[in-house]
Scaffold this active site. Sequence first.
Site, PDB file in Angstrom:
ATOM      1  N   HIS A 252      -2.896 -22.063 -36.402  1.00  0.00           N
ATOM      2  CA  HIS A 252      -3.051 -22.922 -37.587  1.00  0.00           C
ATOM      3  C   HIS A 252      -4.537 -23.197 -37.850  1.00  0.00           C
ATOM      4  CE1 HIS A 252       1.255 -23.797 -36.667  1.00  0.00           C
ATOM      5  NE2 HIS A 252       1.320 -23.686 -37.983  1.00  0.00           N
ATOM      6  N   ASN A 253      -5.196 -22.200 -38.428  1.00  0.00           N
ATOM      7  CA  ASN A 253      -6.633 -22.274 -38.700  1.00  0.00           C
ATOM      8  C   ASN A 253      -6.900 -21.839 -40.138  1.00  0.00           C
ATOM      9  OD1 ASN A 253      -6.383 -19.397 -38.651  1.00  0.00           O
ATOM     10  ND2 ASN A 253      -6.609 -19.455 -36.430  1.00  0.00           N
ATOM     11  N   HIS A 292      -2.367 -26.493 -47.205  1.00  0.00           N
ATOM     12  CA  HIS A 292      -1.078 -26.859 -46.610  1.00  0.00           C
ATOM     13  C   HIS A 292      -1.112 -27.192 -45.118  1.00  0.00           C
ATOM     14  CE1 HIS A 292      -0.902 -22.780 -44.997  1.00  0.00           C
ATOM     15  NE2 HIS A 292       0.144 -23.166 -44.268  1.00  0.00           N
ATOM     16  N   ALA A 452      11.171 -13.928 -29.484  1.00  0.00           N
ATOM     17  CA  ALA A 452      10.594 -14.945 -30.374  1.00  0.00           C
ATOM     18  C   ALA A 452      10.798 -14.572 -31.837  1.00  0.00           C
ATOM     19  CB  ALA A 452       9.107 -15.123 -30.082  1.00  0.00           C
ATOM     20  N   GLN A 453      10.768 -13.259 -32.154  1.00  0.00           N
ATOM     21  CA  GLN A 453      10.758 -12.826 -33.544  1.00  0.00           C
ATOM     22  C   GLN A 453      12.116 -12.405 -34.101  1.00  0.00           C
ATOM     23  OE1 GLN A 453       7.907 -14.358 -34.114  1.00  0.00           O
ATOM     24  NE2 GLN A 453       7.550 -12.821 -35.692  1.00  0.00           N
TER      25      GLN A 453
END
Length: 512
Positions: A252-253, A292, A452-453
């Site tokens: 989250h960057n 966001h 995970a995906q």
Amino acid sequence: MGNGSSIESTKTVYLDINGKSEKIIFSRHCSSRDIHDLIAQVAGVGKFCEISLKDCQGAHVSLAPTMPMNSNGLPYKVAIKDTAPTSGDNEVIAQVLTTVTEQFNRVFKMEELKSDISSRLTALERKMEIEGLKSVEIEKCKRDISEIKDQIWTAQKKFVDFNRISSVSDETKISLKRDVPSYPKYTLSHETTDYLKQPTFDIWHWEPNEMLSLMEHMYHELGLVAEFSINPITLKRWILCVQENYRNNPFHNFRHSFCVTQMMYGMINLCRLWDHISRESLGILMTACVCHDLDHPGYNNTYQINARTELAIRYNDISPLENHHCAIAFKILSNPECNIFSNVDKDTFKRIRSAITNLILATDMARHKDILETFKSKLEKFDFTNEEHCVALKMVLIKACDISNEVRPMEVSEPWVDCLLEEYFNQSDREKSEGLPVAPFMDRDKVTKPTAQIGFIKFVLIPMFETLSKLFPILDETMVEPLRTARDRYESMKEQVKQLTKSKSSVSSKTG
């Protein structure tokens, strides 16, 4: 037991502030100053105002944690007196100015007092942690800490510069650390600007300053600069300030913000959204994407709520991160140098603010099912002239762009999975160390890249993009098909991992 303890440690009081009913909740262990600041914040006044309370019979009520609780029908009436000087207080101001030297001397004593109080606080906190005091002693320590906070406040009030109070907000303002001159101008080729419109765009090839220029280009190319009468220098400053307020998290960057914004730009072009919704709506979509995840701390809402962080408390466990992103976004826009909407009228800005807030709040995955079902219910007779239908569409669009990495080619999408897992593992490690619940999909001991995906692609991404493709058929080929390919690739990868594990297990048993 945990819930009961939490209820007993807080107190609810009802207030009448200029005829408006308000409710505040505070800890029984907070200081009088904390309650004063809370009421000031609710009333929308400065924290140095004098505040007093009266009950329904006109009796004064102590502004302290021990104040009696009341009911909504019998609120305490709040009286507020601004201590800042008026134009008639020139004599007082002159007196303050003549005693500047004396105040400087007192400041040094104030620093000594603060140092002493800080040492006492540290000693108390260390004593509570190391010696494991019993509950009665802990309560006493908490009262001592509250008293010390009151002492600090009382001492600080003696040195307040009242000339500054009226011009400086209680909130710290966000400002640029560097200005536009150090933000170079890049010449973008036609090949680059065409590529920028594609969902296959490789966001890993661009340096931070290049991403700034690409974002700036999107706003110009979509006609948003003209639509909102944005000063081009203000646009540069705004994008730069946004970049500075993203943290250096693994996932989250600012690059993630750019990635989501570019995907929205691509969808606007692929679906020719300008034929269906207003230019103002396009600007709202783009701006919501840019902002966001502003100031994301790298730990999700579940952690914020379980750890009872300041954000979770401030927003009552309701989308704490998304509310925080909105707050930072409009804090940046409150700086005139960075306000890209400064030239729109009051009603337009109010509409823009409401719409951007709504879209950022929609990115909370806890609301995913409700938002998608609402959109699905309108698809059969979708009407672009119906505001409610368009709002539902825009909420799904920003959600799709926010989690769209697997739409991109494998060489672009797979590094994002590594970044996301790194952030997940950082959180789960911290949760384990703090004794908090750990989600299985974040646990480094339980999750793999394929596991995970696969579920996320099958049950979240494909259904959402298939739903969008019913309204915009072009998305089936450009986005849904790549998602199906990604799903198949991860399922194959999962099978390979399974076979490899079985082979290792077999070799190990033979060796044993």
